[in-house]
Design an enzyme around this catalytic site. Structure first.
Site, short mmCIF file in Angstrom:
data_model
loop_
_atom_site.label_atom_id
_atom_site.label_comp_id
_atom_site.label_asym_id
_atom_site.label_seq_id
_atom_site.Cartn_x
_atom_site.Cartn_y
_atom_site.Cartn_z
N ASP A 141 50.09 36.83 20.56
CA ASP A 141 48.72 36.45 20.55
C ASP A 141 47.99 37.73 20.02
OD1 ASP A 141 48.91 33.79 20.27
OD2 ASP A 141 47.94 33.40 22.35
N ASP A 445 48.96 25.20 32.35
CA ASP A 445 50.33 24.52 32.81
C ASP A 445 50.45 23.66 33.95
OD1 ASP A 445 49.04 26.39 34.34
OD2 ASP A 445 50.23 28.14 34.36
O1 LIG Z 1 45.53 33.83 24.45
C1 LIG Z 1 46.37 34.08 25.27
C2 LIG Z 1 46.28 34.30 26.74
C3 LIG Z 1 47.29 34.62 27.56
N1 LIG Z 1 48.56 34.39 26.87
C4 LIG Z 1 49.83 34.95 27.89
O2 LIG Z 1 49.70 33.96 29.09
C5 LIG Z 1 50.37 34.77 30.05
C6 LIG Z 1 49.67 34.65 31.50
O3 LIG Z 1 48.56 35.50 31.54
P1 LIG Z 1 48.37 36.38 32.64
O4 LIG Z 1 46.93 36.94 31.98
O5 LIG Z 1 49.48 37.15 33.22
O6 LIG Z 1 47.86 35.41 33.70
P2 LIG Z 1 48.33 35.17 35.32
O7 LIG Z 1 47.02 34.87 35.90
O8 LIG Z 1 49.12 36.16 35.58
O9 LIG Z 1 49.17 33.93 34.84
C7 LIG Z 1 49.30 32.83 35.64
O10 LIG Z 1 48.41 31.84 35.37
C8 LIG Z 1 48.51 31.40 34.09
C9 LIG Z 1 47.47 30.14 34.02
O11 LIG Z 1 46.00 30.80 34.13
C10 LIG Z 1 49.53 30.76 33.47
O12 LIG Z 1 49.69 30.38 32.19
C11 LIG Z 1 50.58 31.94 33.91
O13 LIG Z 1 51.84 31.49 33.29
C12 LIG Z 1 50.79 32.31 35.41
O14 LIG Z 1 51.78 33.29 35.55
C13 LIG Z 1 50.59 36.04 29.53
O15 LIG Z 1 51.96 36.24 29.31
C14 LIG Z 1 49.82 36.25 28.39
O16 LIG Z 1 50.40 36.84 27.25
C15 LIG Z 1 48.46 34.20 25.49
O17 LIG Z 1 49.95 34.05 25.15
N2 LIG Z 1 47.55 33.76 24.84
#
Ligand SMILES: O=c1ccn([C@@H]2O[C@H](COP(=O)(O)OP(=O)(O)O[C@H]3O[C@H](CO)[C@@H](O)[C@H](O)[C@H]3O)[C@@H](O)[C@H]2O)c(=O)[nH]1
Ligand SMILES: [Mn+2]
Length: 731
Positions: A141, A445
């Site tokens: 993205d 999710d």
């Molecule tokens: O516009 C976006 C925003 C995020 N992501 C991806 O989403 C994932 C999760 O993002 P992150 O910032 O690491 O969030 P976390 O809080 O660590 O993630 C947890 O919480 C998210 C929901 O808020 C879930 O989607 C994740 O799987 C879960 O690990 C990463 O791989 C990002 O690259 C995208 O692909 N597009």
């Protein structure tokens, strides 16, 4: 084991009962809790409006804590554990194993460095699985040339890495993580180890220098025509689809350096235009679902975040044991692994390890009906994500599915995928509503998993001995609090949404499971009782209002027992989950921090958004911190550094409590008779504990000189507010 006709299942489930001692503990605490209620009702102050209301507030806060305590034990009551039989799987199905499509999401090359992303990708490519049946997709993205370049490097490196992994059966298969451990024994092995390590090191250098040069060097750009796509990218939010099949697994020429087939590898950056909402990760996942349906169409989809590498090369086979079990497999919609972290320090300063959740709570949730989908480390059935209905009778004919061929050459497929990943494709369709991951939710999710459950599927939680996946936890206080804000806000949003538990949920999901999910749904709601408990008793202490039984009264024992026994239980549980004493203490601190800041913000935001004042946005968690901050993280020194309203709250609460604690002590000293001590001991102890837990905050406010201290603007503001509150209380 097995049923009457000699059938051997592919997985088994063992349940465990709670030990007698724990049952006894639960019983005694329940009694103590009920006694506190009796006390609150019987001794409600008759005089003084303030006294009365403060008391009633205490009662409500305690009722809330009691309810929350109840659901946390409901979850823990009957945990179950799953075990798989991979040998049976390969005996029965080795030739008919289904195709598996792995989705990795990344969003920002600065917060999620390309070298980390490709380590994840490489670990997925190296699964112990027939390569022609494995496809790995990266959704970018951030539409980053650097990430694309890293993927190209990874596709080349995989030709050496995959055979190496398979030959020596190494674990883990993320090169970065692997090379942290000792070299292989024996001269031949050591030689190969050194060779591949050097290869990896060189690649890493090449990838790591590119951002410093600002751009991928012209020489490299010329090597691959894929780079020309970036000539048309005007910005991260405005560009065409870029879809490149870097390795086409069907191509007989796609071989590693030992002549073995390679898995398919695809880079995708879906189209984005300012006039179309891109729906964050859910949008990315849906584009991947469509694109992969054209390129490999695996009936099983696995999804990880870019920071979560595979730590166990047999996870695919493990997961398939659930889906392919002849007896129970057809009920299972998804298999969720725990989200464990590789980077938490021994004492886990920010309480990010989630060990207690995954070791104590999820096995119980599994018993109550199955875990939620948490966005990473999860295996899905494709039908689940792209069809509306589920029909329980339908059993998959794996042989037939395995035989389906994909037609078309790679270039044509790429062209078709451009359409599938375009913005306009979803217009006037059910994507994001009925089909695919849900749009409009902060926790796409959890919501998606919830609706899959509502459609009648079961989910399974699997946490094998050798951990399946390891990810990165935030490494600064603010990152932690912001992540917690998103989570708590997202959970509450689901609770209140039209497709949440109150509307769709209660009809389709057993009450026990709903209550189990409520532990998380209600995170944000914890903020008010907790705030009340850290503010009001302290202010009342200053004012001379007593809110607890006297120290000499027998009633105090009920309060003390409920409080300290519960904490003691938490401590034992924490140690049981591989924590340390200091780690538990840190966790208690974060428990208060989260509830008084993140959850408060999460709560307020949810309400504001429901009233239509603002919109939900996904704040990506940074996976890197500055060098200084990283050093402090390693040393367990709390990181503040930047001004933030959250820090204002934390500092104000800490100051307020130290003032009232001092005030309380002074009152006791100046009052010769023991009456005051008797009346106020509980409140003095409470604010004393809050002071103790806030020691790092006082340090950050007054005693530290480094750049991670609390900024002076925060200090001033919180001093003013807390002094003001105290002086009002003293009036
Ligand atoms: O516009 C976006 C925003 C995020 N992501 C991806 O989403 C994932 C999760 O993002 P992150 O910032 O690491 O969030 P976390 O809080 O660590 O993630 C947890 O919480 C998210 C929901 O808020 C879930 O989607 C994740 O799987 C879960 O690990 C990463 O791989 C990002 O690259 C995208 O692909 N597009
Ligand atoms: Mn993450």
């Amino acid at each position: 084991m097995g049923n009457n006709n000699g059938y051997l299942p592919l997985f088994e489930t063992k349940s465990s009962r709670r030990p007698f001692l724990i049952k006894l503990y639960v019983l005694t605490i329940s009694v103590a809790i009920c006694m506190t209620w009796v006390y609150r009702v019987r001794y409600l102050p008759v005089e003084g409006v303030l006294e009365r209301w403060a008391w009633i507030g205490m009662f409500f806060a305690e009722l809330w804590f009691s309810f929350y305590w109840f659901i946390t034990h409901l979850v823990r009551w009957n945990p179950i554990f799953r075990y798989t039989f991979k040998d049976r799987l390969s005996q029965r199905y080795e030739k008919d194993l289904p195709r598996v499509d792995v989705f990795v999401c990344t969003a920002d090359p600065e917060m999620e460095p390309p070298i980390m992303v490709i380590n994840t990708v490489l670990s997925m490519m190296a699964y112990d699985y027939p390569p022609e049946k494995l496809s790995v997709y990266l959704s970018d993205d951030g539409v980053s040339e650097l990430t694309f370049y890293a993927m190209l490097e990874a596709s080349r490196f995989s030709k050496y890495w995959l055979p190496f992994c398979k030959k020596f059966n190494v674990e883990p298969r993320s090169p970065e993580a692997y090379f942290q451990i000792e070299p292989l024994d024996g001269p031949v092995k050591t030689k190969e180890w050194l060779f591949i390590k050097k290869l990896y090191g060189d690649m890493k250098n090449r990838i790591d220098v590119t951002p410093k040069q600002g751009q991928v060097p012209e020489k490299i750009r010329k090597e691959h025509k894929g780079f020309s796509e970036w000539d048309f990218v005007s910005s991260r939010h405005d560009h065409q689809t870029i879809c490149q099949i870097l390795i086409d697994g069907r191509d007989p020429l796609a071989m590693d350096n030992e002549g073995q087939r390679l898995p398919t590898l695809v880079y995708l950056s879906r189209e984005k235009r300012p006039q179309y909402p891109h729906n964050f990760k859910a949008g990315a996942m849906n584009a991947l679902i469509r694109v992969s349906s054209r390129i490999s169409n695996g009936p099983i989809i696995m999804n990880v975040d870019c920071d979560m590498y595979s730590n166990n090369s047999s996870s695919l086979r493990d997961a398939l044991c659930f889906f392919m079990d002849e007896e129970k497999g057809h009920e299972i919609g998804y298999v969720q692994y725990p989200q464990l972290m590789m980077n938490v320090t021994k004492n886990d300063l920010y309480g990010n390890s989630l060990n207690v959740i995954f070791k104590m709570e999820f096995p119980g949730i599994d018993a109550n009906g199955g875990p939620m989908y948490i966005g990473t480390g999860c295996f899905h059935r494709r039908v689940n994500l792209c069809e509306r209905k589920h029909c329980n009778e339908h059993k998959v004919d794996w042989k037939r599915v395995a035989d389906i061929k994909i037609e078309g050459n790679a270039r044509d497929l790429e062209e078709e995928c451009k359409v599938l990943a375009s913005c306009a494709y979803e217009e006037n369709t059910q994507w994001g509503i009925e089909v695919g991951l849900k749009y409009g939710y902060l926790l796409e999710d959890v919501m998606t998993g919830f609706s899959i459950r509502c459609r009648g599927w079961r989910s399974v939680y699997f946490n094998p001995e050798r951990k399946g996946f390891l990810g990165l936890a935030p490494t600064t206080l603010l990152q932690t609090l912001v992540q917690q804000e998103r989570w708590s806000e997202g959970e509450l949003q689901i609770l209140l949404s039209r497709h949440g538990p109150f509307f769709d949920g209660y009809k389709n999901i057993p009450l026990k499971l709903l209550l189990s999910y409520c532990i998380y749904f209600l995170w944000a709601a914890n903020s008010f009782p907790t705030l009340y408990y850290v503010v009001v008793p302290s202010l009342c202490l200053l004012r001379g209002i007593s809110l607890f039984p006297k120290a000499s009264s027998p009633w105090i024992q009920a309060f003390a027992y409920a409080f300290f026994a519960d904490r003691a239980y938490g401590l034992v549980e924490f140690l049981w989950c591989d924590g340390t004493f200091q780690g538990w203490w840190n966790d208690q601190r974060i428990w208060i921090f989260k509830r008084t800041t993140s959850y408060l913000a999460g709560f307020c935001n949810t309400i504001l958004k429901m009233l239509g004042f603002t919109n939900h946005a996904f704040v990506v968690t940074a996976k890197v911190a500055s060098e200084d901050a990283s050093k402090r993280y390693e040393q367990d020194i709390m990181e503040f550094g930047v001004p933030s309203p959250m820090f204002n709250i934390l500092a104000t609460l800490a100051l307020l409590n130290i003032f009232s604690f001092i005030g309380g002590i002074k009152m006791v000293i100046s009052n010769a008779e023991n009456k005051v001590l008797d009346l106020f001991t509980p409140q003095i102890v409470l604010s004393g504990l809050i002071v103790l837990i806030n020691l790092p905050v006082y340090q950050g406010l007054f005693f530290r000189k480094d750049s991670g201290r609390i900024p002076s603007s925060v200090t001033y503001k919180s001093l003013i507010v807390s002094l003001l509150a105290c002086s009002i209380a003293l009036q």
